[in-house]
Motif scaffolding. Structure first.
Motif, PDB file in Angstrom:
ATOM      1  N   GLY A 224       0.785  -1.233   0.000  1.00 25.93           N
ATOM      2  CA  GLY A 224       0.000   0.000   0.000  1.00 25.93           C
ATOM      3  C   GLY A 224       0.812   1.277   0.000  1.00 25.93           C
ATOM      4  O   GLY A 224       0.253   2.373  -0.058  1.00 25.93           O
ATOM      5  N   THR A 225       2.159   1.167   0.051  1.00 29.51           N
ATOM      6  CA  THR A 225       3.017   2.358   0.076  1.00 29.51           C
ATOM      7  C   THR A 225       3.739   2.508  -1.265  1.00 29.51           C
ATOM      8  O   THR A 225       4.357   1.557  -1.743  1.00 29.51           O
ATOM      9  CB  THR A 225       4.073   2.246   1.200  1.00 29.51           C
ATOM     10  OG1 THR A 225       3.413   2.053   2.439  1.00 29.51           O
ATOM     11  CG2 THR A 225       4.931   3.499   1.270  1.00 29.51           C
ATOM     12  N   PRO A 226       3.652   3.708  -1.880  1.00 25.55           N
ATOM     13  CA  PRO A 226       4.347   3.909  -3.167  1.00 25.55           C
ATOM     14  C   PRO A 226       5.826   4.242  -2.955  1.00 25.55           C
ATOM     15  O   PRO A 226       6.196   4.940  -2.002  1.00 25.55           O
ATOM     16  CB  PRO A 226       3.606   5.109  -3.776  1.00 25.55           C
ATOM     17  CG  PRO A 226       3.083   5.871  -2.604  1.00 25.55           C
ATOM     18  CD  PRO A 226       2.833   4.877  -1.501  1.00 25.55           C
ATOM     19  N   TYR A 227       6.666   3.768  -3.840  1.00 24.02           N
ATOM     20  CA  TYR A 227       8.105   4.076  -3.856  1.00 24.02           C
ATOM     21  C   TYR A 227       8.474   4.404  -5.296  1.00 24.02           C
ATOM     22  O   TYR A 227       7.922   3.819  -6.233  1.00 24.02           O
ATOM     23  CB  TYR A 227       8.941   2.874  -3.401  1.00 24.02           C
ATOM     24  CG  TYR A 227       8.620   2.365  -2.017  1.00 24.02           C
ATOM     25  CD1 TYR A 227       9.360   2.772  -0.912  1.00 24.02           C
ATOM     26  CD2 TYR A 227       7.576   1.452  -1.813  1.00 24.02           C
ATOM     27  CE1 TYR A 227       9.063   2.296   0.364  1.00 24.02           C
ATOM     28  CE2 TYR A 227       7.279   0.973  -0.548  1.00 24.02           C
ATOM     29  CZ  TYR A 227       8.025   1.402   0.531  1.00 24.02           C
ATOM     30  OH  TYR A 227       7.730   0.926   1.794  1.00 24.02           O
ATOM     31  N   ILE A 228       9.413   5.307  -5.478  1.00 24.92           N
ATOM     32  CA  ILE A 228       9.913   5.597  -6.820  1.00 24.92           C
ATOM     33  C   ILE A 228      11.351   5.101  -6.912  1.00 24.92           C
ATOM     34  O   ILE A 228      12.224   5.514  -6.133  1.00 24.92           O
ATOM     35  CB  ILE A 228       9.851   7.106  -7.143  1.00 24.92           C
ATOM     36  CG1 ILE A 228       8.389   7.549  -7.255  1.00 24.92           C
ATOM     37  CG2 ILE A 228      10.605   7.418  -8.437  1.00 24.92           C
ATOM     38  CD1 ILE A 228       8.188   9.027  -7.429  1.00 24.92           C
ATOM     39  N   PHE A 229      11.592   4.187  -7.850  1.00 23.83           N
ATOM     40  CA  PHE A 229      12.938   3.671  -8.089  1.00 23.83           C
ATOM     41  C   PHE A 229      13.514   4.362  -9.321  1.00 23.83           C
ATOM     42  O   PHE A 229      12.893   4.369 -10.385  1.00 23.83           O
ATOM     43  CB  PHE A 229      12.904   2.152  -8.287  1.00 23.83           C
ATOM     44  CG  PHE A 229      12.669   1.393  -7.010  1.00 23.83           C
ATOM     45  CD1 PHE A 229      13.734   0.981  -6.216  1.00 23.83           C
ATOM     46  CD2 PHE A 229      11.372   1.114  -6.588  1.00 23.83           C
ATOM     47  CE1 PHE A 229      13.503   0.292  -5.033  1.00 23.83           C
ATOM     48  CE2 PHE A 229      11.136   0.425  -5.404  1.00 23.83           C
ATOM     49  CZ  PHE A 229      12.213   0.021  -4.620  1.00 23.83           C
ATOM     50  N   ILE A 230      14.682   4.939  -9.142  1.00 25.97           N
ATOM     51  CA  ILE A 230      15.380   5.612 -10.242  1.00 25.97           C
ATOM     52  C   ILE A 230      16.461   4.662 -10.737  1.00 25.97           C
ATOM     53  O   ILE A 230      17.433   4.381 -10.036  1.00 25.97           O
ATOM     54  CB  ILE A 230      16.020   6.935  -9.772  1.00 25.97           C
ATOM     55  CG1 ILE A 230      14.976   7.844  -9.108  1.00 25.97           C
ATOM     56  CG2 ILE A 230      16.703   7.648 -10.925  1.00 25.97           C
ATOM     57  CD1 ILE A 230      15.579   9.006  -8.323  1.00 25.97           C
ATOM     58  N   ASP A 231      16.257   4.128 -11.939  1.00 35.73           N
ATOM     59  CA  ASP A 231      17.227   3.196 -12.524  1.00 35.73           C
ATOM     60  C   ASP A 231      18.253   4.023 -13.286  1.00 35.73           C
ATOM     61  O   ASP A 231      17.977   4.544 -14.354  1.00 35.73           O
ATOM     62  CB  ASP A 231      16.496   2.227 -13.469  1.00 35.73           C
ATOM     63  CG  ASP A 231      17.448   1.275 -14.181  1.00 35.73           C
ATOM     64  OD1 ASP A 231      18.630   1.238 -13.807  1.00 35.73           O
ATOM     65  OD2 ASP A 231      17.005   0.581 -15.095  1.00 35.73           O
ATOM     66  N   THR A 232      19.442   4.189 -12.714  1.00 32.31           N
ATOM     67  CA  THR A 232      20.458   5.027 -13.353  1.00 32.31           C
ATOM     68  C   THR A 232      20.959   4.358 -14.619  1.00 32.31           C
ATOM     69  O   THR A 232      21.139   3.156 -14.681  1.00 32.31           O
ATOM     70  CB  THR A 232      21.648   5.295 -12.422  1.00 32.31           C
ATOM     71  OG1 THR A 232      22.113   4.057 -11.895  1.00 32.31           O
ATOM     72  CG2 THR A 232      21.248   6.205 -11.291  1.00 32.31           C
ATOM     73  N   ALA A 233      21.180   5.183 -15.625  1.00 27.87           N
ATOM     74  CA  ALA A 233      21.476   4.666 -16.951  1.00 27.87           C
ATOM     75  C   ALA A 233      22.922   4.238 -17.091  1.00 27.87           C
ATOM     76  O   ALA A 233      23.802   4.667 -16.356  1.00 27.87           O
ATOM     77  CB  ALA A 233      21.179   5.749 -17.981  1.00 27.87           C
ATOM     78  N   GLY A 234      23.142   3.385 -18.079  1.00 29.66           N
ATOM     79  CA  GLY A 234      24.501   3.049 -18.480  1.00 29.66           C
ATOM     80  C   GLY A 234      24.900   3.989 -19.598  1.00 29.66           C
ATOM     81  O   GLY A 234      24.788   5.196 -19.469  1.00 29.66           O
ATOM     82  N   LEU A 235      25.312   3.458 -20.716  1.00 31.75           N
ATOM     83  CA  LEU A 235      25.713   4.268 -21.851  1.00 31.75           C
ATOM     84  C   LEU A 235      24.579   4.424 -22.848  1.00 31.75           C
ATOM     85  O   LEU A 235      23.739   3.558 -22.987  1.00 31.75           O
ATOM     86  CB  LEU A 235      26.897   3.614 -22.574  1.00 31.75           C
ATOM     87  CG  LEU A 235      28.217   3.675 -21.836  1.00 31.75           C
ATOM     88  CD1 LEU A 235      29.256   2.897 -22.600  1.00 31.75           C
ATOM     89  CD2 LEU A 235      28.670   5.100 -21.688  1.00 31.75           C
ATOM     90  N   ARG A 236      24.641   5.524 -23.570  1.00 33.26           N
ATOM     91  CA  ARG A 236      23.624   5.712 -24.608  1.00 33.26           C
ATOM     92  C   ARG A 236      23.847   4.723 -25.740  1.00 33.26           C
ATOM     93  O   ARG A 236      22.922   4.216 -26.342  1.00 33.26           O
ATOM     94  CB  ARG A 236      23.711   7.137 -25.140  1.00 33.26           C
ATOM     95  CG  ARG A 236      22.719   7.360 -26.261  1.00 33.26           C
ATOM     96  CD  ARG A 236      22.604   8.793 -26.656  1.00 33.26           C
ATOM     97  NE  ARG A 236      21.648   8.911 -27.740  1.00 33.26           N
ATOM     98  CZ  ARG A 236      21.274  10.057 -28.253  1.00 33.26           C
ATOM     99  NH1 ARG A 236      21.772  11.161 -27.780  1.00 33.26           N
ATOM    100  NH2 ARG A 236      20.414  10.097 -29.234  1.00 33.26           N
ATOM    101  N   ARG A 237      25.107   4.494 -26.076  1.00 35.93           N
ATOM    102  CA  ARG A 237      25.415   3.530 -27.138  1.00 35.93           C
ATOM    103  C   ARG A 237      26.360   2.483 -26.570  1.00 35.93           C
ATOM    104  O   ARG A 237      26.912   2.671 -25.497  1.00 35.93           O
ATOM    105  CB  ARG A 237      26.037   4.232 -28.329  1.00 35.93           C
ATOM    106  CG  ARG A 237      27.296   4.958 -27.983  1.00 35.93           C
ATOM    107  CD  ARG A 237      27.688   5.962 -29.031  1.00 35.93           C
ATOM    108  NE  ARG A 237      26.668   6.980 -29.219  1.00 35.93           N
ATOM    109  CZ  ARG A 237      26.433   7.938 -28.321  1.00 35.93           C
ATOM    110  NH1 ARG A 237      27.100   7.984 -27.194  1.00 35.93           N
ATOM    111  NH2 ARG A 237      25.518   8.832 -28.554  1.00 35.93           N
TER     112      ARG A 237
END
Length: 440
Positions: A224-237
């Motif tokens: 019942g509790t919301p969490y926001i996970f930020i998936d940090t990026a790797g490389l664009r290419r």
């Protein structure tokens, strides 16, 4: 609220690194390197006239041909455009405007991001003053002449940079939802963990390091509790160059950590703990965030009854500078111990926002100084008069003393340990501000 990100872009040999290092070392206040965290100076936290920002260096490039130069310059510009709020474009008055400058200027102009044009190596306005006008051709507005090596013109340049900052920093919607950044080297399983938490394949997962283009916010509701996970990026290419992978990872990590409340540092159990892991964890530590070190792919490790104990010992050695961090051994693939993430996140957040009454703090301080006498130097002894909590997230305490120079790091650490013995503060760093007041 997150800090504004300022990116520095430019050709090789225009003095880009000199400008970055000069600003970082002389013109702004910079966070000192954390003991045990060695890294190239890719970013610096600082402020100019009380405008706080993160400055990032988009990379030193030594191309072997003009074609490679242009390709690498485009790559730099794309990175700056993606990650930065303001871009400093560094050129060289001695070489004048070259083809690569025109091409990159066109990319930057199309981005609609604020661009500040820096003309470096102007050691003398009398000698180079007329040459500066050539740079108006780039169509980026007024060129700002500086000499990074001689510390000339930097104030005017930074004045222009901060003009493009929002008055109160970059506001984000604050709804009280906990934000958790998943950070770590490429290919440690950040996207796989996000998918497992979400229960569906919403993020592209690939064995190629760096397939995630941008930091992706995923909202997950648990009990019942919301969490926001930020998936940090790797490389664009698909990056082949180690330095490029490192640079993209670090810059994107800095931006994501800044937005997060708590960071989960993912480590590959099969590969073991690397210098890259300690560098990335150091970003979270320096930013004062709560930290969970999650050892992923634990299901792939051959184990006996001492394997976890031995790995934990290694973690404590490698991450000695952040001994408050919580450890968790997981498998994003099988879901092993994934549910414990929420339990730890909630516990750490409670500790981040914990406030201790001033009276209780001063009782702890009195007991601590009675048990271990404060240090002295040349006959003068340190006196600790008073302690109070100034802020939360991270918990920050102000200690009033008779002489700040006598308050050695080791004694500050001793006071921290006494506070932790009483209140724990597991998972979060503690900060101390030492202030002097006259002896009574």
């Amino acid at each position: 609220m997150r800090k504004v990100i300022v990116a520095v872009v430019g050709r090789p040999n225009v003095g880009k690194s000199t400008l970055f290092n000069t600003i970082a070392g002389k013109q702004i206040s910079i966070v000192q390197d954390t003991p045990g965290v060695t890294r190239d100076r890719i970013y610096a936290e600082g402020n100019w006239l009380n405008y706080y920002f993160t400055m990032v260096d988009t990379g030193g490039i030594e191309p072997i041909s003009d074609d490679v130069l242009l390709k690498q310059m485009r790559s730099q510009a794309e990175l700056a455009i993606e990650t930065a709020d303001v871009i400093i474009f560094v050129t060289d008055v001695k070489s004048g405007v070259v083809d690569a400058d025109y091409e990159v200027a066109e990319m930057l102009r199309r981005s609609k991001k604020p661009i500040v044009l820096c003309v470096n190596k102007v050691d003398s306005i009398k000698k180079y003053g007329n040459d500066i006008y050539e740079f108006y051709q780039l169509g980026l507005g007024e060129p700002f002449p500086v000499s990074a090596a001689n510390h000339l013109g930097l104030g005017d340049l930074l004045d222009e940079v901060v003009k493009h900052f929002p008055k109160e920093g970059l506001e984000e919607e604050e709804d009280g939802t906990l934000k958790i950044a998943l950070i770590g080297k490429p290919n440690v399983g950040k996207s796989s963990l996000t998918n497992k938490l979400l229960g569906e394949n919403r993020v592209i997962v690939s064995d190629i390091a760096g397939t995630t283009r941008d930091a992706i916010d995923t909202e997950v509701t648990y009990n019942g509790t919301p969490y926001i996970f930020i998936d940090t990026a790797g490389l664009r290419r698909k990056g082949k160059v180690t330095e490029d992978i490192e640079r993209y990872s670090v810059i994107r990590t800095v931006a994501a950590v800044d937005r997060a409340d708590i960071c989960i540092v993912l480590i590959d159990a099969v590969e073991g703990i690397t210098d890259g892991d300690t560098r990335i964890a150091g970003i979270a530590h320096e930013s004062g965030k709560g930290v969970i070190i999650a050892v992923n792919k634990w299901d792939l490790v051959e184990k006996n009854d001492k394997t976890m104990q031995e790995f934990t010992k290694q973690l404590k050695e490698k991450f000695a500078y952040m001994d408050y961090a919580e450890y968790l051994f997981i498998s994003a693939e099988t879901g092993q111990r994934i549910h414990k993430i929420y339990e730890l996140v909630n516990m750490i957040h409670d500790n981040q926002v914990m406030r201790i009454k001033t009276g209780v703090l001063n009782e702890i301080l009195a007991r601590a100084t009675a048990m271990k006498q404060p240090p002295s130097d040349k006959g003068k002894r340190l006196k600790l008069f008073y302690i109070t909590q100034a802020s939360i997230a991270p918990p920050t305490f102000v200690i009033f003393v008779n002489d700040r120079e006598l308050m050695h790091f080791s004694y500050t650490r001793y006071i921290e340990n006494q506070i932790r013995e009483n209140f724990g503060f597991r998972g979060t760093p503690i900060r101390f501000i030492i202030r002097e007041r006259g002896e009574d």
